[in-house]
Design a protein around this motif. Structure first.
Motif, PDB file in Angstrom:
ATOM      1  N   GLY A 165       0.853  -0.263   7.320  1.00 13.41           N
ATOM      2  CA  GLY A 165      -0.359  -0.702   7.997  1.00 13.41           C
ATOM      3  C   GLY A 165      -1.462  -1.112   7.046  1.00 13.41           C
ATOM      4  N   GLY A 166      -1.368  -0.726   5.767  1.00 12.40           N
ATOM      5  CA  GLY A 166      -2.355  -1.116   4.781  1.00 12.40           C
ATOM      6  C   GLY A 166      -3.708  -0.445   4.918  1.00 12.40           C
ATOM      7  N   ASP A 167      -3.752   0.681   5.664  1.00 13.25           N
ATOM      8  CA  ASP A 167      -5.026   1.349   5.900  1.00 13.25           C
ATOM      9  C   ASP A 167      -4.894   2.815   5.520  1.00 13.25           C
ATOM     10  OD1 ASP A 167      -7.459   2.297   6.819  1.00 13.25           O
ATOM     11  OD2 ASP A 167      -7.262   1.402   8.801  1.00 13.25           O
ATOM     12  N   TRP A 168      -5.724   3.281   4.597  1.00 13.20           N
ATOM     13  CA  TRP A 168      -5.684   4.662   4.113  1.00 13.20           C
ATOM     14  C   TRP A 168      -6.087   5.648   5.206  1.00 13.20           C
ATOM     15  CZ3 TRP A 168      -3.303   7.584   1.066  1.00 13.20           C
ATOM     16  CH2 TRP A 168      -3.813   8.820   0.643  1.00 13.20           C
ATOM     17  N   GLY A 169      -6.671   5.180   6.239  1.00 13.49           N
ATOM     18  CA  GLY A 169      -7.090   6.063   7.338  1.00 13.49           C
ATOM     19  C   GLY A 169      -8.432   5.639   7.844  1.00 13.49           C
ATOM     20  N   THR A 170      -8.554   5.636   9.123  1.00  7.48           N
ATOM     21  CA  THR A 170      -9.806   5.253   9.730  1.00  7.48           C
ATOM     22  C   THR A 170     -10.841   6.323   9.442  1.00  7.48           C
ATOM     23  OG1 THR A 170      -8.570   4.142  11.461  1.00  7.48           O
ATOM     24  CG2 THR A 170     -10.889   4.601  11.906  1.00  7.48           C
ATOM     25  N   PRO A 171     -11.998   5.940   8.924  1.00  4.40           N
ATOM     26  CA  PRO A 171     -13.036   6.945   8.668  1.00  4.40           C
ATOM     27  C   PRO A 171     -13.363   7.741   9.921  1.00  4.40           C
ATOM     28  CG  PRO A 171     -13.675   4.835   7.733  1.00  4.40           C
ATOM     29  CD  PRO A 171     -12.438   4.592   8.563  1.00  4.40           C
ATOM     30  N   PRO A 189       5.063   2.708 -11.724  1.00  8.85           N
ATOM     31  CA  PRO A 189       6.127   2.392 -10.756  1.00  8.85           C
ATOM     32  C   PRO A 189       5.863   3.051  -9.400  1.00  8.85           C
ATOM     33  CG  PRO A 189       7.060   3.111 -12.855  1.00  8.85           C
ATOM     34  CD  PRO A 189       5.577   3.362 -12.930  1.00  8.85           C
ATOM     35  N   VAL A 190       6.244   2.364  -8.341  1.00  2.00           N
ATOM     36  CA  VAL A 190       6.069   2.897  -6.991  1.00  2.00           C
ATOM     37  C   VAL A 190       7.388   3.379  -6.385  1.00  2.00           C
ATOM     38  CG1 VAL A 190       3.959   1.596  -6.510  1.00  2.00           C
ATOM     39  CG2 VAL A 190       6.185   0.566  -5.994  1.00  2.00           C
ATOM     40  N   THR A 191       8.461   3.340  -7.162  1.00  2.00           N
ATOM     41  CA  THR A 191       9.759   3.818  -6.696  1.00  2.00           C
ATOM     42  C   THR A 191       9.634   5.265  -6.231  1.00  2.00           C
ATOM     43  OG1 THR A 191      10.840   2.392  -8.298  1.00  2.00           O
ATOM     44  CG2 THR A 191      12.177   4.146  -7.327  1.00  2.00           C
ATOM     45  N   TYR A 227      -4.739  10.130  -2.722  1.00  2.00           N
ATOM     46  CA  TYR A 227      -5.317   8.788  -2.760  1.00  2.00           C
ATOM     47  C   TYR A 227      -4.181   7.771  -2.755  1.00  2.00           C
ATOM     48  CZ  TYR A 227      -4.506   9.602  -7.760  1.00  2.00           C
ATOM     49  OH  TYR A 227      -3.950   9.917  -8.966  1.00  2.00           O
ATOM     50  N   PRO A 228      -4.483   6.503  -2.451  1.00  2.00           N
ATOM     51  CA  PRO A 228      -3.437   5.490  -2.346  1.00  2.00           C
ATOM     52  C   PRO A 228      -3.272   4.651  -3.618  1.00  2.00           C
ATOM     53  CG  PRO A 228      -5.419   4.656  -1.359  1.00  2.00           C
ATOM     54  CD  PRO A 228      -5.732   6.058  -1.836  1.00  2.00           C
ATOM     55  N   ALA A 229      -2.207   3.868  -3.616  1.00  2.00           N
ATOM     56  CA  ALA A 229      -1.925   2.903  -4.682  1.00  2.00           C
ATOM     57  C   ALA A 229      -1.705   1.541  -4.034  1.00  2.00           C
ATOM     58  CB  ALA A 229      -0.684   3.314  -5.459  1.00  2.00           C
ATOM     59  N   VAL A 230      -2.272   0.503  -4.618  1.00  8.17           N
ATOM     60  CA  VAL A 230      -2.059  -0.867  -4.158  1.00  8.17           C
ATOM     61  C   VAL A 230      -1.404  -1.645  -5.290  1.00  8.17           C
ATOM     62  CG1 VAL A 230      -3.237  -3.020  -3.542  1.00  8.17           C
ATOM     63  CG2 VAL A 230      -3.928  -0.883  -2.473  1.00  8.17           C
ATOM     64  N   PHE A 266       0.842  -1.187   0.000  1.00  5.82           N
ATOM     65  CA  PHE A 266       0.000   0.000   0.000  1.00  5.82           C
ATOM     66  C   PHE A 266       0.882   1.243   0.000  1.00  5.82           C
ATOM     67  CE2 PHE A 266      -3.375   2.487   2.284  1.00  5.82           C
ATOM     68  CZ  PHE A 266      -4.420   2.199   1.432  1.00  5.82           C
ATOM     69  N   TYR A 267       0.701   2.129  -0.973  1.00  6.42           N
ATOM     70  CA  TYR A 267       1.531   3.324  -1.115  1.00  6.42           C
ATOM     71  C   TYR A 267       0.682   4.590  -1.110  1.00  6.42           C
ATOM     72  CZ  TYR A 267       5.464   0.354  -2.320  1.00  6.42           C
ATOM     73  OH  TYR A 267       6.469  -0.579  -2.278  1.00  6.42           O
ATOM     74  N   ASP A 268       1.292   5.671  -0.645  1.00  8.91           N
ATOM     75  CA  ASP A 268       0.643   6.974  -0.583  1.00  8.91           C
ATOM     76  C   ASP A 268       0.952   7.765  -1.851  1.00  8.91           C
ATOM     77  OD1 ASP A 268      -0.336   9.473   0.042  1.00  8.91           O
ATOM     78  OD2 ASP A 268       0.710   9.627   1.964  1.00  8.91           O
ATOM     79  N   LEU A 269      -0.093   8.154  -2.594  1.00  3.42           N
ATOM     80  CA  LEU A 269       0.067   8.989  -3.786  1.00  3.42           C
ATOM     81  C   LEU A 269      -0.287  10.446  -3.513  1.00  3.42           C
ATOM     82  CD1 LEU A 269      -1.522   6.700  -6.527  1.00  3.42           C
ATOM     83  CD2 LEU A 269       0.893   7.118  -6.104  1.00  3.42           C
ATOM     84  N   GLY A 270      -0.567  10.778  -2.273  1.00  2.00           N
ATOM     85  CA  GLY A 270      -0.956  12.142  -1.930  1.00  2.00           C
ATOM     86  C   GLY A 270      -2.427  12.203  -1.570  1.00  2.00           C
TER      87      GLY A 270
END
Length: 112
Positions: free
Chosen positions: A105-111, A96-98, A41-44, A35-39
């Motif tokens: 943690g695999g969680d974009w954020g708890t609602p 690429p995710v480089t 929104y996330p990327a999986v 799980f990656y942070d794109l700003g």
């Protein structure tokens, strides 16, 4: 069809209004993905770890709207995965995710 959302489409997140006509089925954790942070929104991507998501049943109209939002630029593609609710489709990031920030943690954020 069933889909898994893990970022801005989740309940109480910025793009959840796209899910207005969807039926929420429950939460899930999907192993085998990073799980990656794109700003905004996330990327999986396939990898070590797990991703927290929400499972929805959607109609064809919602599918067309989500595809226009997520797949038009080629950033994501749909993949079919097995899970406790049966098979469901999930967006997989195609670039690429480089250099991106890994969210272990695999969680974009708890609602809120």
């Amino acid at each position: 069809m069933r889909i898994i959302v893990y970022g801005s489409l989740r309940r109480k997140q910025g793009n959840n209004h796209w899910m207005t006509n969807a039926q929420w089925l429950g939460d899930c954790t999907i192993p085998g993905y990073a799980f990656y942070d794109l700003g905004h929104y996330p990327a999986v991507v396939s990898g070590n770890g797990a991703v927290y998501g929400e499972v929805y049943r959607i109609d064809s109209t919602t599918l067309v709207e989500l595809d226009a939002l997520r797949t038009k630029s080629g950033e994501y593609k749909w993949i079919l995965i097995g899970m406790p609710y049966g098979s469901a489709w999930m967006y997989l990031y195609q670039r690429p995710v480089t250099g991106l920030t890994l969210l272990p943690g695999g969680d974009w954020g708890t609602p809120a």
